[in-house]
Design a protein around this motif. Structure first.
Motif, PDB file in Angstrom:
ATOM      1  N   GLU A 102     -10.835 -16.422   1.255  1.00 19.26           N
ATOM      2  CA  GLU A 102     -11.568 -15.115   2.142  1.00 19.26           C
ATOM      3  C   GLU A 102     -12.153 -14.737   1.469  1.00 19.26           C
ATOM      4  OE1 GLU A 102      -8.910 -11.906   2.661  1.00 19.26           O
ATOM      5  OE2 GLU A 102      -6.728 -12.972   2.884  1.00 19.26           O
ATOM      6  N   GLU A 103     -13.196 -15.773   0.541  1.00 13.71           N
ATOM      7  CA  GLU A 103     -14.274 -15.735   0.275  1.00 13.71           C
ATOM      8  C   GLU A 103     -15.258 -15.953   1.328  1.00 13.71           C
ATOM      9  OE1 GLU A 103     -16.376 -16.009  -4.130  1.00 13.71           O
ATOM     10  OE2 GLU A 103     -15.154 -17.793  -3.132  1.00 13.71           O
ATOM     11  N   ASN A 104     -15.523 -16.555   2.365  1.00 18.16           N
ATOM     12  CA  ASN A 104     -16.796 -16.591   2.774  1.00 18.16           C
ATOM     13  C   ASN A 104     -15.912 -15.220   3.905  1.00 18.16           C
ATOM     14  OD1 ASN A 104     -14.117 -17.476   3.958  1.00 18.16           O
ATOM     15  ND2 ASN A 104     -15.118 -18.809   4.969  1.00 18.16           N
ATOM     16  N   GLN A 105     -15.362 -14.508   4.081  1.00 22.33           N
ATOM     17  CA  GLN A 105     -15.109 -13.592   5.340  1.00 22.33           C
ATOM     18  C   GLN A 105     -16.351 -12.837   4.392  1.00 22.33           C
ATOM     19  OE1 GLN A 105     -13.562 -13.568   7.664  1.00 22.33           O
ATOM     20  NE2 GLN A 105     -12.843 -15.892   7.061  1.00 22.33           N
ATOM     21  N   PRO A 106     -16.390 -11.463   6.063  1.00 22.71           N
ATOM     22  CA  PRO A 106     -17.771 -10.215   5.286  1.00 22.71           C
ATOM     23  C   PRO A 106     -17.160  -9.568   4.259  1.00 22.71           C
ATOM     24  CG  PRO A 106     -17.276 -10.408   7.690  1.00 22.71           C
ATOM     25  CD  PRO A 106     -15.705 -11.442   7.125  1.00 22.71           C
ATOM     26  N   SER A 107     -15.757  -9.578   4.106  1.00 22.53           N
ATOM     27  CA  SER A 107     -15.529  -8.214   2.959  1.00 22.53           C
ATOM     28  C   SER A 107     -15.564  -9.354   1.218  1.00 22.53           C
ATOM     29  CB  SER A 107     -13.767  -8.359   2.906  1.00 22.53           C
ATOM     30  OG  SER A 107     -13.341  -9.883   2.430  1.00 22.53           O
ATOM     31  N   GLY A 108     -15.924 -10.435   1.410  1.00 19.13           N
ATOM     32  CA  GLY A 108     -15.704 -11.397  -0.013  1.00 19.13           C
ATOM     33  C   GLY A 108     -15.211 -11.642  -1.156  1.00 19.13           C
ATOM     34  N   GLY A 109     -14.186 -11.240   0.198  1.00 22.65           N
ATOM     35  CA  GLY A 109     -12.063 -11.838  -0.218  1.00 22.65           C
ATOM     36  C   GLY A 109     -12.135 -10.820  -1.502  1.00 22.65           C
ATOM     37  N   PHE A 110     -12.201  -9.399  -0.788  1.00 19.87           N
ATOM     38  CA  PHE A 110     -12.607  -8.589  -1.736  1.00 19.87           C
ATOM     39  C   PHE A 110     -11.454  -6.830  -1.095  1.00 19.87           C
ATOM     40  CE2 PHE A 110     -15.102  -9.371  -4.553  1.00 19.87           C
ATOM     41  CZ  PHE A 110     -15.125  -9.596  -5.786  1.00 19.87           C
ATOM     42  N   SER A 111     -10.123  -6.784  -1.245  1.00 18.34           N
ATOM     43  CA  SER A 111     -10.006  -6.081  -0.377  1.00 18.34           C
ATOM     44  C   SER A 111      -9.034  -4.533  -1.348  1.00 18.34           C
ATOM     45  CB  SER A 111      -8.387  -6.861   0.526  1.00 18.34           C
ATOM     46  OG  SER A 111      -7.024  -7.255  -0.652  1.00 18.34           O
ATOM     47  N   LEU A 112      -9.162  -3.372  -0.681  1.00 21.04           N
ATOM     48  CA  LEU A 112      -8.382  -2.681  -1.001  1.00 21.04           C
ATOM     49  C   LEU A 112      -7.287  -2.436  -1.661  1.00 21.04           C
ATOM     50  CD1 LEU A 112      -9.311   0.120  -2.811  1.00 21.04           C
ATOM     51  CD2 LEU A 112      -9.490   1.199   0.366  1.00 21.04           C
ATOM     52  N   ILE A 113      -6.314  -1.613  -2.555  1.00 23.99           N
ATOM     53  CA  ILE A 113      -5.205  -2.287  -2.850  1.00 23.99           C
ATOM     54  C   ILE A 113      -4.662  -0.454  -2.415  1.00 23.99           C
ATOM     55  CG2 ILE A 113      -3.378  -2.403  -4.369  1.00 23.99           C
ATOM     56  CD1 ILE A 113      -5.003  -4.011  -5.634  1.00 23.99           C
ATOM     57  N   THR A 114      -3.329  -0.187  -1.200  1.00 23.28           N
ATOM     58  CA  THR A 114      -3.222   1.153  -1.440  1.00 23.28           C
ATOM     59  C   THR A 114      -2.233   1.368  -2.300  1.00 23.28           C
ATOM     60  OG1 THR A 114      -1.226  -0.400  -0.666  1.00 23.28           O
ATOM     61  CG2 THR A 114      -3.039   0.220   1.092  1.00 23.28           C
ATOM     62  N   SER A 115      -2.507   2.778  -2.713  1.00 20.91           N
ATOM     63  CA  SER A 115      -1.510   3.476  -3.151  1.00 20.91           C
ATOM     64  C   SER A 115       0.139   3.325  -3.426  1.00 20.91           C
ATOM     65  CB  SER A 115      -1.742   5.195  -3.684  1.00 20.91           C
ATOM     66  OG  SER A 115      -0.951   5.803  -4.013  1.00 20.91           O
ATOM     67  N   GLY A 116       0.585   2.587  -4.874  1.00 23.78           N
ATOM     68  CA  GLY A 116       1.955   3.226  -4.401  1.00 23.78           C
ATOM     69  C   GLY A 116       2.045   1.462  -5.387  1.00 23.78           C
TER      70      GLY A 116
END
Length: 396
Positions: A102-116
């Motif tokens: 997903e590196e070519n997506q607007p997020s650059g491949g990063f996604s926030l991890i939810t708590s827990g």
């Protein structure tokens, strides 16, 4: 200290202090209400086939951790124990995972991890707004840890992490993972802001290492990857990244390390100012080809920076490029700068006995390079991939 079996006394704590290590060749038994604590910078080594009763605690100090978690600069971290007790929110208020596909997506491949979310052994995480100290509770990781890597779809860099309570040797890591061409280690000592792109990467392969650095953080790599250190690994194919017990080393596990030099004929150049810069490495090696060679070449891991310096091979930006010992063609160097102004091109390190000429095709000037030479030049902002050539004039 190296021992056979260890049994801790009830209600007492066995502490391994910074810059010390404990190797246990047999069983580890932690008594009722007792504990074993591995301080930040210390090492504990146990082995597969033996028993650990009870949990240990591994501490690690983030560069920008604070009691009130007020500093939003990022570190890459991994879990140095085997456990389901450690959750990602313990790392900081913002924790991200990375997906190369997903590196070519607007997020650059990063996604926030939810708590827990429980941490996974062998995986790397970006963490910011971290506490003053991390505490990892669980069993010492033993045996081989395999981290599945899919086929590269973008840069080929995947986020992994040292799973052991001891540092691992980079050369042994490359030997055990022939499909891994290089690694990129986040140097949060160079961070300048609260974004995932605000630090600098040390890039390493079998030939040498380069970094973006400054007088503030200095050089910070000594050939090992410390406890709880996450990092990017550049792969050329699908496979399993293998972390093995033989990779573990004692010592060299502190937060302060020193740069290693290249074992082959090479030069390290940097672009920047007197206060901060980014490096690239060019090497000459007998068995290198004119194409991409695994563990001899490293693609530039790109991130936000005021300047970038790289060599160019097959239209790829290279942090480290290795050519044949008889390579006679000039090597094309490219660079990017955010602002118009005067910059310094410096020969920071030379392990090369031949004659090197650096040509500036814009000014028509040539420079016969010597170690420590600093060339000041003026540049407009932008990307320049046809201005600078590096030539080995010793080859006829």
């Amino acid at each position: 200290l190296e021992v056979n079996d260890v049994t801790t006394v009830t209600n007492l704590t066995l502490t391994i202090n910074p810059n010390h290590h404990l190797i246990i060749n047999g069983d580890l038994t932690i008594g009722s209400l007792g504990s074993v604590v591995v301080e930040s910078g210390a090492s504990l080594i146990t082995f597969d086939g033996h028993t650990t009763t009870g949990n240990i605690t591994v501490k690690r100090t983030p560069t920008f951790g604070t009691v009130d978690r007020s500093i939003g600069k990022y570190s890459i971290v991994s879990m140095p124990v085997t456990s389901t007790l450690n959750e990602t929110q313990d790392l900081g208020d913002l924790v991200y995972e990375f997906t190369e596909a997903e590196e070519n997506q607007p997020s650059g491949g990063f996604s926030l991890i939810t708590s827990g979310t429980a941490m996974e052994t062998g995986k790397g995480y970006f963490a910011a707004f971290s506490p003053a100290e991390w505490f990892f509770v669980g069993q010492p990781t033993v045996g081989t840890v395999l981290e599945p890597i899919p086929s590269p779809q973008n840069s080929g860099y995947h986020l992994v992490g040292n799973p052991y309570s001891a540092a691992i040797d980079v050369d042994e890591f490359f030997s055990d993972n022939p499909f891994a061409s290089s690694i990129a280690i986040w140097d949060d000592g160079g961070a300048t802001g609260g974004t995932k792109q605000s630090g600098a990467y040390i890039q390493v392969n079998d030939v040498g290492s380069v970094t973006a650095t400054s007088n503030l953080n200095g050089d910070s790599f000594n050939g090992v990857i410390g406890t709880a250190q996450g990092f990017f690994v550049e792969t050329i194919s699908q496979g399993n990244i293998a972390f093995t017990e033989d990779q573990r080393v004692t010592g060299s596990n502190s937060n302060d390390n020193f740069f290693r030099t290249s074992p082959v004929a090479s030069v390290k150049l940097s672009l920047g100012t007197a206060e901060s810069w980014q490096e690239t490495l060019v090497a000459w090696e007998e068995n290198a080809s004119e194409l991409f060679d695994v563990q001899k070449d490293a693609k530039l891991y790109e991130y936000e920076s005021p300047y970038k310096l790289y060599s160019i091979m097959e239209n790829q930006y290279m942090a480290i490029q290795t050519v044949g010992i008889d390579h006679s063609e000039p090597i094309l160097l490219g660079y990017e700068v955010e602002d118009t102004g005067t910059y310094q091109l410096t020969l920071r390190e030379s392990n090369f006995d031949g004659d090197l000429i650096l040509s500036d095709r814009l000014t028509n000037k040539q420079y016969y390079l010597q170690p420590g030479d600093v060339i000041e030049f003026y540049s407009n902002s932008g990307t320049f991939n046809d201005r600078v050539l590096l030539e080995n004039s010793s080859v006829i």
